[in-house]
Design a protein around this motif. Structure first.
Motif, PDB file in Angstrom:
ATOM      1  N   LEU A 231      36.098 -14.300   7.595  1.00 52.91           N
ATOM      2  CA  LEU A 231      37.086 -14.601   8.624  1.00 52.91           C
ATOM      3  C   LEU A 231      36.413 -15.189   9.861  1.00 52.91           C
ATOM      4  N   ILE A 232      35.322 -14.576  10.288  1.00 55.39           N
ATOM      5  CA  ILE A 232      34.584 -15.070  11.455  1.00 55.39           C
ATOM      6  C   ILE A 232      34.023 -16.462  11.187  1.00 55.39           C
ATOM      7  N   GLY A 233      33.361 -16.625  10.058  1.00 49.43           N
ATOM      8  CA  GLY A 233      32.735 -17.908   9.747  1.00 49.43           C
ATOM      9  C   GLY A 233      33.734 -19.039   9.630  1.00 49.43           C
ATOM     10  N   ASN A 234      34.859 -18.787   8.953  1.00 47.25           N
ATOM     11  CA  ASN A 234      35.870 -19.826   8.794  1.00 47.25           C
ATOM     12  C   ASN A 234      36.513 -20.189  10.128  1.00 47.25           C
ATOM     13  N   ALA A 235      36.727 -19.170  10.981  1.00 43.13           N
ATOM     14  CA  ALA A 235      37.342 -19.428  12.284  1.00 43.13           C
ATOM     15  C   ALA A 235      36.415 -20.256  13.173  1.00 43.13           C
ATOM     16  N   ILE A 236      35.125 -19.966  13.119  1.00 46.57           N
ATOM     17  CA  ILE A 236      34.160 -20.744  13.918  1.00 46.57           C
ATOM     18  C   ILE A 236      34.135 -22.188  13.453  1.00 46.57           C
ATOM     19  N   MET A 237      34.089 -22.394  12.150  1.00 38.58           N
ATOM     20  CA  MET A 237      34.063 -23.765  11.653  1.00 38.58           C
ATOM     21  C   MET A 237      35.367 -24.494  11.944  1.00 38.58           C
ATOM     22  N   CYS A 257      29.870 -24.678  20.898  1.00 36.91           N
ATOM     23  CA  CYS A 257      31.004 -23.954  20.324  1.00 36.91           C
ATOM     24  C   CYS A 257      31.441 -22.842  21.281  1.00 36.91           C
ATOM     25  N   ASP A 258      32.709 -22.874  21.687  1.00 39.27           N
ATOM     26  CA  ASP A 258      33.222 -21.903  22.655  1.00 39.27           C
ATOM     27  C   ASP A 258      34.136 -20.865  21.999  1.00 39.27           C
ATOM     28  N   PHE A 259      33.929 -20.617  20.711  1.00 39.70           N
ATOM     29  CA  PHE A 259      34.781 -19.666  19.988  1.00 39.70           C
ATOM     30  C   PHE A 259      34.622 -18.249  20.543  1.00 39.70           C
ATOM     31  N   GLU A 260      35.743 -17.552  20.672  1.00 39.91           N
ATOM     32  CA  GLU A 260      35.768 -16.168  21.144  1.00 39.91           C
ATOM     33  C   GLU A 260      36.119 -15.248  19.979  1.00 39.91           C
ATOM     34  N   VAL A 261      35.197 -14.377  19.603  1.00 41.71           N
ATOM     35  CA  VAL A 261      35.439 -13.467  18.481  1.00 41.71           C
ATOM     36  C   VAL A 261      36.643 -12.577  18.756  1.00 41.71           C
ATOM     37  N   ALA A 262      36.848 -12.218  20.008  1.00 43.95           N
ATOM     38  CA  ALA A 262      37.955 -11.322  20.357  1.00 43.95           C
ATOM     39  C   ALA A 262      39.306 -11.910  19.981  1.00 43.95           C
ATOM     40  N   SER A 263      39.369 -13.226  19.798  1.00 46.70           N
ATOM     41  CA  SER A 263      40.639 -13.847  19.411  1.00 46.70           C
ATOM     42  C   SER A 263      41.085 -13.413  18.018  1.00 46.70           C
ATOM     43  N   LEU A 264      40.184 -12.822  17.254  1.00 43.59           N
ATOM     44  CA  LEU A 264      40.507 -12.371  15.895  1.00 43.59           C
ATOM     45  C   LEU A 264      40.864 -10.895  15.833  1.00 43.59           C
ATOM     46  N   GLN A 265      40.854 -10.211  16.964  1.00 41.63           N
ATOM     47  CA  GLN A 265      41.095  -8.764  16.940  1.00 41.63           C
ATOM     48  C   GLN A 265      42.532  -8.454  16.562  1.00 41.63           C
ATOM     49  N   GLN A 273      43.415 -10.332   7.812  1.00 45.40           N
ATOM     50  CA  GLN A 273      43.265 -11.572   8.548  1.00 45.40           C
ATOM     51  C   GLN A 273      42.945 -11.340  10.023  1.00 45.40           C
ATOM     52  N   CYS A 274      42.458 -10.148  10.323  1.00 41.48           N
ATOM     53  CA  CYS A 274      42.068  -9.854  11.699  1.00 41.48           C
ATOM     54  C   CYS A 274      40.916  -8.847  11.679  1.00 41.48           C
ATOM     55  N   LEU A 275      40.296  -8.630  12.833  1.00 40.34           N
ATOM     56  CA  LEU A 275      39.137  -7.748  12.953  1.00 40.34           C
ATOM     57  C   LEU A 275      39.500  -6.490  13.720  1.00 40.34           C
ATOM     58  N   THR A 276      38.874  -5.386  13.329  1.00 42.44           N
ATOM     59  CA  THR A 276      39.041  -4.153  14.082  1.00 42.44           C
ATOM     60  C   THR A 276      38.266  -4.245  15.395  1.00 42.44           C
ATOM     61  N   GLU A 277      38.525  -3.319  16.266  1.00 45.54           N
ATOM     62  CA  GLU A 277      37.818  -3.300  17.545  1.00 45.54           C
ATOM     63  C   GLU A 277      36.317  -3.158  17.330  1.00 45.54           C
ATOM     64  N   ASP A 278      35.904  -2.307  16.382  1.00 50.05           N
ATOM     65  CA  ASP A 278      34.479  -2.143  16.098  1.00 50.05           C
ATOM     66  C   ASP A 278      33.876  -3.425  15.547  1.00 50.05           C
ATOM     67  N   GLN A 279      34.588  -4.112  14.671  1.00 52.19           N
ATOM     68  CA  GLN A 279      34.075  -5.357  14.106  1.00 52.19           C
ATOM     69  C   GLN A 279      33.902  -6.428  15.181  1.00 52.19           C
ATOM     70  N   VAL A 280      34.837  -6.504  16.118  1.00 53.54           N
ATOM     71  CA  VAL A 280      34.714  -7.456  17.215  1.00 53.54           C
ATOM     72  C   VAL A 280      33.500  -7.122  18.072  1.00 53.54           C
ATOM     73  N   ARG A 281      33.339  -5.853  18.397  1.00 50.94           N
ATOM     74  CA  ARG A 281      32.206  -5.436  19.236  1.00 50.94           C
ATOM     75  C   ARG A 281      30.881  -5.768  18.571  1.00 50.94           C
ATOM     76  N   VAL A 282      30.738  -5.455  17.283  1.00 53.88           N
ATOM     77  CA  VAL A 282      29.478  -5.704  16.577  1.00 53.88           C
ATOM     78  C   VAL A 282      29.215  -7.203  16.480  1.00 53.88           C
ATOM     79  N   ALA A 283      30.232  -7.999  16.180  1.00 56.42           N
ATOM     80  CA  ALA A 283      30.049  -9.441  16.085  1.00 56.42           C
ATOM     81  C   ALA A 283      29.673 -10.033  17.438  1.00 56.42           C
ATOM     82  N   GLU A 284      30.329  -9.586  18.503  1.00 57.17           N
ATOM     83  CA  GLU A 284      29.997 -10.087  19.831  1.00 57.17           C
ATOM     84  C   GLU A 284      28.549  -9.761  20.189  1.00 57.17           C
TER      85      GLU A 284
END
Length: 523
Positions: A231-237, A257-265, A273-284
C-alpha cells in the motif's frame, strides 16, 4: 613465465622473502611456486581455466586471516583488491562481479577478514579483540601488502596500477583504506558503503528493529506486513513516479517526492486499504532521521517499498521470519559446508542484534527488550576507532594522487543514500578542494549495490582507470541496463550524475538511450 628472483621488499614493506626454486616455469601452479613470506601460509594453489587461465591461491596470514589470490596467466601488470560483504567470513570478491577482470588480466585478491562464518553472523567476535581489529581494518591492510609483494615476485615485475573496489561491507573497507592506508591504492570505488557500523548498523538498525518487531521473541509478523508495505509503495509511486517525466517505477530524485504516509491512516473503520496508527508511525520513522543514544542517523529515501524489489524493504526492513527460508545474503566461496544462519526476520534486524550481542555488550543472550540506549554512546565510542570509516580527512590519499568514487542506489533498502551523502558533504566541508579527487554518484532505481529497475551496469573499474589516466574527474557516467544474473548488457542505458547533479529526462526522447538524459544541479 620468466624465472623469478627473490622478493626484495624489506625497506618498503618490512617483510622478507625466500627465493622460489628455479624450476618454477610458465603454466605451473602449485604451492611451491608461490613466494614464501614470513607469517604467511600457502594452503593450496591450483590451476583454474575459467573464465581465463589463472592460478588460484588460498592462504592464511597472521593468526587466521584467510585470503584468496587469483593470478592470471596473461597478467596485464595491474592489481585490484575486492572487498567482501556483511560480516565477511568467506571469499566474496566484489571485483569479480564488477567486470571481466580475470579475462582482462588483472591479479586480484580478497580476504575473509580473519574468521570463517555466515556473512550475517558475528559470534566469532565475542571477546576476541584480534578478530574485531582484523575485521575493522587490519586484515584488508595486511592482505593488500602481502598480495602486492607476492604478485610482484610471482611475475618478476612491478605492479603498474593498484585499485580497490567494494560494495556494502566492501564499500566500507574501501573507505577505510582511503582513510587509514592511503599509500596502498591509487583508485578506490566505495559502493553503498557500510562505513558507520556503530551509528547505522548497530544504533539506527536496532531502533528500526524495535519498531518493526516490538517483541524480540516474536519475529514472524512485522508491524508493516506485506499488504501495508504494498500500500505504501504503490501510493508513493502513484504520487511521485512521473515527477521526473517518466512513468517507469523509478524516482530520479526521491527528495522531490512530498508523499505523506499519514494520508493512508485508517479512520474509525479499518480495512486492507489503509494503515493503522502504529504502521503510520513506524513508516514515518523509516523515512525520517531519528535520534537514539545521544546521536542520530538519517532515514531511507522513498522508492524502495514495493514488495517486488528484491533488495528493498522486504529483505532488509520488514520481512518476517519463515522457518527454513534463509536469506541469500552475500554468498561467497567457502570451503566445507554452508555456514549456519540464526533465525532472523530480515537483514537489518540480523546485523543489528549481532552487533549488539557480540561487539557492544559481549553477551550472546542480549535482547532489545526494554532497551533504552542509555549506554549506547559509551560503547559506540569504544568501538568506533576500530569499526567506523567516518573520517572526512582524505588528505593523505589525495596527496599521493588517489581518486575515490563513492556511490549509493536511491532504492537501496539497507544502507541509506542519505548517510553516504552526509559523508561526502563532510569531506567537502573539511576541505572543499577534495571535489577534485572525490566523486559521489547516487544511482536512480538501483537497490543495494546492484539490481532494481534502474540501469546498474556502470563499470566503475573503467571509470577509475579513465580518471587516473586522463586526470579528468567524471561528472557523469554511462549506466547500461544489464541482466541481474549474468551482468551482461541487455541493450540501452541511461546516465548517472555526480552529486549534487540530478539525472534529468529531456521529456520526449527514448528512455532507453543515454542521450535522452542530462545532468542538472538543483538551484
Amino acid at each position: 613465465m620468466r624465472r623469478r628472483k627473490p622478493i626484495n621488499v624489506a625497506a618498503s614493506l618490512s617483510i622478507a622473502c625466500v627465493a622460489l626454486t628455479s624450476e618454477a616455469m610458465a603454466g605451473e601452479c602449485n604451492a611451491a611456486d608461490i613466494p614464501v613470506v614470513p607469517d604467511v601460509r600457502i594452503l593450496t594453489a591450483e590451476t583454474v581455466t575459467s573464465p581465463a587461465p589463472h592460478c588460484r591461491v588460498v592462504g592464511e596470514l597472521g593468526t587466521e586471516t584467510g585470503f584468496e589470490l587469483l593470478l592470471p596467466d596473461d597478467w596485464n601488470g595491474k592489481f585490484v583488491m575486492g572487498g567482501g560483504g556483511g560480516f565477511s567470513g568467506d571469499f566474496n570478491n566484489a571485483a569479480l562481479r564488477m567486470a571481466n577482470i580475470l579475462t582482462d588480466g588483472w591479479a586480484t585478491v580478497t580476504t575473509d577478514t580473519g574468521h570463517k562464518g555466515n556473512n550475517i553472523v558475528a559470534s566469532w567476535a565475542l571477546n576476541n579483540l584480534e578478530r574485531q581489529v582484523n575485521f575493522g581494518f587490519q586484515a584488508v591492510h595486511r592482505t593488500a601488502v602481502t598480495s602486492k609483494a607476492i604478485i610482484a615476485e610471482y611475475y618478476g615485475d612491478d605492479i603498474q596500477r593498484n585499485l580497490f573496489v567494494g560494495c556494502s561491507r566492501g564499500g566500507g573497507q574501501a573507505m577505510m583504506v582511503a582513510q587509514r592506508s592511503p599509500e596502498l591504492f591509487e583508485g578506490i570505488y566505495a559502493g553503498a558503503p557500510a562505513y558507520y557500523w556503530t551509528k547505522e548498523m548497530a544504533g539506527r538498525w536496532t531502533y528500526d528493529a524495535m519498531n518493526m518487531f516490538p517483541d524480540p521473541t516474536q519475529i514472524s509478523a512485522p508491524v508493516i506486513d506485506g499488504e501495508a508495505q504494498a500500500l505504501i509503495g504503490n501510493a508513493i509511486m502513484a504520487r511521485c513516479d512521473t515527477i521526473d517525466g517518466l512513468k517507469d517505477g523509478i524516482l530520479n530524485d526521491p527528495r522531490q517526492c512530498d508523499f505523506e504516509v499519514a494520508s493512508l491512516q485508517c479512520g474509525e473503520v479499518g480495512s486492507n486499504q489503509c494503515l493503522t496508527e502504529d504502521q503510520v508511525r513506524v513508516a514515518e520513522d523509516l523515512f525520517r532521521e531519528v535520534e537514539f543514544g545521544g546521536t542520530s542517523w538519517p532515514g531511507m529515501p522513498m522508492g524502495a517499498e514495493l514488495p517486488g524489489n528484491p533488495l528493498g524493504w522486504s529483505m532488509w526492513t520488514t520481512g518476517g521470519f519463515v522457518e527454513g527460508n534463509d536469506l541469500d545474503f552475500h554468498p561467497g566461496e567457502s570451503d566445507g559446508d554452508a555456514f549456519e544462519m540464526p533465525p532472523i526476520p530480515n537483514a537489518t534486524w540480523g546485523f543489528a542484534t549481532q552487533m549488539m550481542k557480540y561487539f557492544f555488550y559481549s553477551d550472546p543472550e542480549w535482547s532489545y527488550e526494554g532497551y533504552d540506549f542509555a549506554d549506547f554512546a559509551f560503547h559506540a565510542a569504544r568501538l568506533s576507532t576500530t569499526l567506523d570509516a567516518n573520517s572526512p580527512d582524505l588528505s593523505g590519499f589525495r596527496a599521493k594522487g588517489g581518486k575515490l568514487i563513492l556511490d549509493n542506489g536511491w532504492m537501496d533498502g539497507s544502507l541509506s543514500a542519505f548517510g553516504t551523502i552526509d559523508y561526502y558533504e563532510d569531506v567537502l566541508n573539511f576541505d572543499a578542494t577534495a571535489h577534485e579527487d572525490v566523486r559521489l554518484f547516487i544511482r536512480p532505481g538501483v537497490t543495494h549495490c546492484a539490481n532494481g529497475p534502474g540501469p546498474d551496469g556502470t563499470n566503475y573499474i573503467a571509470a577509475l582507470e579513465d580518471w587516473l589516466d586522463s586526470g579528468v574527474a567524471p561528472d557523469q557516467l554511462h549506466a547500461p541496463f544489464v541482466d541481474p544474473l549474468t551482468r551482461q548488457a541487455t541493450g540501452g542505458g541511461r546516465i548517472i550524475c555526480a552529486h549534487p547533479s540530478i539525472v534529468t529526462y529531456d521529456g520526449n526522447g527514448d528512455p532507453n538511450v543515454a542521450d535522452s538524459f542530462s545532468c542538472h544541479t538543483p538551484e
